[in-house]
Design a protein around this motif. Structure first.
Motif, short mmCIF file in Angstrom:
data_model
loop_
_atom_site.label_atom_id
_atom_site.label_comp_id
_atom_site.label_asym_id
_atom_site.label_seq_id
_atom_site.Cartn_x
_atom_site.Cartn_y
_atom_site.Cartn_z
N VAL A 233 0.79 -1.24 -0.17
CA VAL A 233 -0.08 -0.12 -0.08
C VAL A 233 1.06 1.06 -0.05
O VAL A 233 1.60 1.33 1.07
CB VAL A 233 -0.76 0.07 1.34
N THR A 234 0.74 1.87 -0.99
CA THR A 234 1.71 3.19 -1.23
C THR A 234 1.34 4.36 -0.67
O THR A 234 -0.15 4.55 -0.78
CB THR A 234 2.45 3.25 -2.62
N LYS A 235 1.69 5.37 -0.71
CA LYS A 235 1.33 6.52 -0.34
C LYS A 235 0.39 7.22 -1.61
O LYS A 235 -0.62 7.84 -1.14
CB LYS A 235 2.36 7.81 -0.19
N ASP A 236 0.66 6.94 -2.66
CA ASP A 236 -0.04 7.18 -3.86
C ASP A 236 -1.56 6.45 -3.95
O ASP A 236 -2.56 7.09 -4.05
CB ASP A 236 0.79 6.76 -4.99
N ASP A 237 -1.24 5.03 -3.39
CA ASP A 237 -2.81 4.50 -3.27
C ASP A 237 -3.51 5.05 -2.30
O ASP A 237 -4.74 5.16 -2.66
CB ASP A 237 -2.50 2.88 -2.69
N MET A 238 -3.03 5.56 -1.24
CA MET A 238 -3.97 6.28 -0.10
C MET A 238 -4.56 7.71 -0.72
O MET A 238 -5.67 7.80 -0.62
CB MET A 238 -2.93 6.49 0.80
N GLU A 239 -3.70 8.35 -1.57
CA GLU A 239 -4.14 9.63 -2.08
C GLU A 239 -5.05 9.25 -3.21
O GLU A 239 -6.06 9.91 -3.20
CB GLU A 239 -2.87 10.38 -2.54
N ILE A 240 -4.78 8.42 -4.19
CA ILE A 240 -5.61 8.27 -5.38
C ILE A 240 -6.91 7.98 -4.87
O ILE A 240 -8.22 8.25 -5.40
CB ILE A 240 -4.98 7.46 -6.23
N THR A 241 -7.01 7.02 -4.07
CA THR A 241 -8.36 6.39 -3.45
C THR A 241 -8.98 7.07 -2.30
O THR A 241 -10.08 6.83 -2.12
CB THR A 241 -8.26 4.75 -2.89
#
Length: 326
Positions: A233-241
Motif C-alpha cells: 500500500v503506497t502513499k499514492d494508493d492512499m491519495e488516489i483512493t
C-alpha cells in the motif's frame, strides 16, 4: 492465568476502582475492535458503579466502530486537566503502544492497572492482569466482571462481544476455547442486537476502502511456491483512493485467505518508514519475523516497522527472512 488468581486480581482491581475518584481508561493507537470494545465496556461498568470515568483517546475511531456505546466519554490528552487517581490501560502490551501523550498521563497517574492478552506484555503497571492464553482483552474483562458478580447491561455486553468477535476473527482463530463460546453465550443474555454489530463491523466497507483493496491486490507478488504473498500500500494508493489510515485494515487477511498462502505480508509506505503487517495460517510464527523488524504481536498476527522508505528492499529483506522460517 488461573481462575483463583483471577479472583484475587479482580478484587484488587475493584478495590482500586472503589478508592479512586478520577479514573482514566485508554488503549493503544490505531484502535481496533478489542481496543474499543474493552475501553467502552470498562467505561460502561465504571459509570454503573457511580464513577465519572474519562476515555483518553489520541486517535480517530474507525467508522465501523462508531456504533459502540460510551464513546462520548472520550477526551484528547490535551483536555485532561485533573490529576488521575487510577489509570486503566486495556489491550496495550506496553506504554509506548498508547502513544507519547497518553503514556505521559499514564506515568503521572497515582495508580495504574494493565489488563491485556498479548504475550509480549511488559507488565508495566501497579496491577497487571495479563492472560496471553486469552484470545481477547474483552474475554478477560468479561471473566473479571463475572468473578466480581457484577451485573452488566446491553451496552457493556455489546462492547465485550464486539472485541470478542473481532479479535477471534469471528471465532475462527485457534486461540478460541469452549470458555470463549460460553462467555459469548452469557453476553447474549443481555439482548445484544447482533445485526447491528454485524452490519457495522463486517458489512460496511466504504467505496474508498474497496478501491484501496483493489489497488493493493493488483500489487501482489508470490514467493516460495506461492506460500508467501506480499502486497503493497503506497502513499499514492492512499491519495488516489482518498482512503483513510484505517482503510488498509483487512487487506493482509484477504491475502492470507488465498489457499496456497501460509504467510501474508503487507508493506505500507509512510513518510519516513514502512509499516509491516504479517498474518500466517498454520505454522509460521509471525512474532519471529516481526521481532527482526522492530515489532511483535501474536503467533498468527504481528506487525513491525522498517526504518527506510525503499519498498523493494523491504520486500526482499522480509521475504528472505520469512523463507528461512518456512
Amino acid at each position: 492465568m488461573e481462575m483463583t488468581n483471577l479472583k484475587d486480581l479482580s478484587l484488587e482491581l475493584k478495590n482500586l476502582i472503589d478508592t479512586s475518584k478520577n479514573i482514566a481508561v485508554a488503549s493503544h493507537l490505531n484502535p481496533d475492535g478489542d481496543n474499543l470494545g474493552s475501553v467502552t465496556a470498562m467505561i460502561g461498568l465504571l459509570v454503573k458503579l457511580g464513577k465519572k470515568p474519562i476515555f483518553i483517546l489520541d486517535d480517530t475511531i474507525p467508522s465501523s466502530f462508531k456504533f459502540l456505546p460510551n464513546l462520548s466519554y472520550a477526551k484528547s490528552p490535551d483536555q485532561i486537566d485533573c490529576e488521575i487517581d487510577l489509570f486503566i490501560a486495556l489491550d496495550s502490551s506496553d506504554e509506548d503502544r498508547m502513544g507519547d501523550k497518553v503514556k505521559e498521563i499514564f506515568s503521572k497517574s497515582k495508580r495504574t492497572a494493565n489488563i491485556d492478552h498479548h504475550f509480549s506484555n511488559k507488565k508495566y503497571a501497579d496491577l497487571n492482569i495479563v492472560d496471553d492464553k486469552s484470545p481477547a482483552t474483552c474475554e478477560i474483562l468479561a471473566r473479571i466482571f463475572k468473578s466480581l458478580n457484577l451485573e452488566l447491561n446491553k451496552e457493556i455486553a455489546t462492547s465485550l462481544f464486539t472485541g470478542l468477535s473481532t479479535d477471534t476473527g469471528s471465532f475462527k482463530y485457534s486461540s478460541v476455547t469452549s470458555d470463549t463460546f460460553s462467555i459469548a453465550s452469557d453476553l447474549f443474555k443481555y439482548d445484544i442486537d447482533i445485526n447491528e454489530v454485524t452490519v457495522n463491523i463486517y458489512q460496511s466497507r466504504s467505496r474508498q476502502k474497496t478501491d484501496l483493496l483493489i489497488r493493493a491486490m493488483n500489487s501482489i507478488e508470490y514467493f516460495d511456491d506461492d506460500r508467501i504473498a506480499v502486497v503493497f500500500v503506497t502513499k499514492d494508493d492512499m491519495e488516489i483512493t482518498k482512503a483513510s489510515k484505517a482503510d488498509a485494515d483487512g487487506i493482509v487477511e484477504f491475502v492470507r485467505d488465498i489457499d496456497t498462502v501460509e504467510l501474508a505480508v503487507l508493506l505500507k509506505e509512510k513518510e519516513d518508514c514502512i509499516r509491516l503487517s504479517l498474518r500466517s495460517k498454520s505454522y509460521v510464527d509471525c512474532t519471529e519475523i516481526a521481532s527482526k523488524f522492530n515489532g511483535g504481536g501474536h503467533i498468527r498476527a504481528s506487525g513491525g516497522t522498517i526504518y527506510s522508505t525503499d519498498l523493494e528492499k523491504a520486500k526482499r529483506d522480509v521475504v528472505n527472512f520469512a523463507e528461512e522460517q518456512l
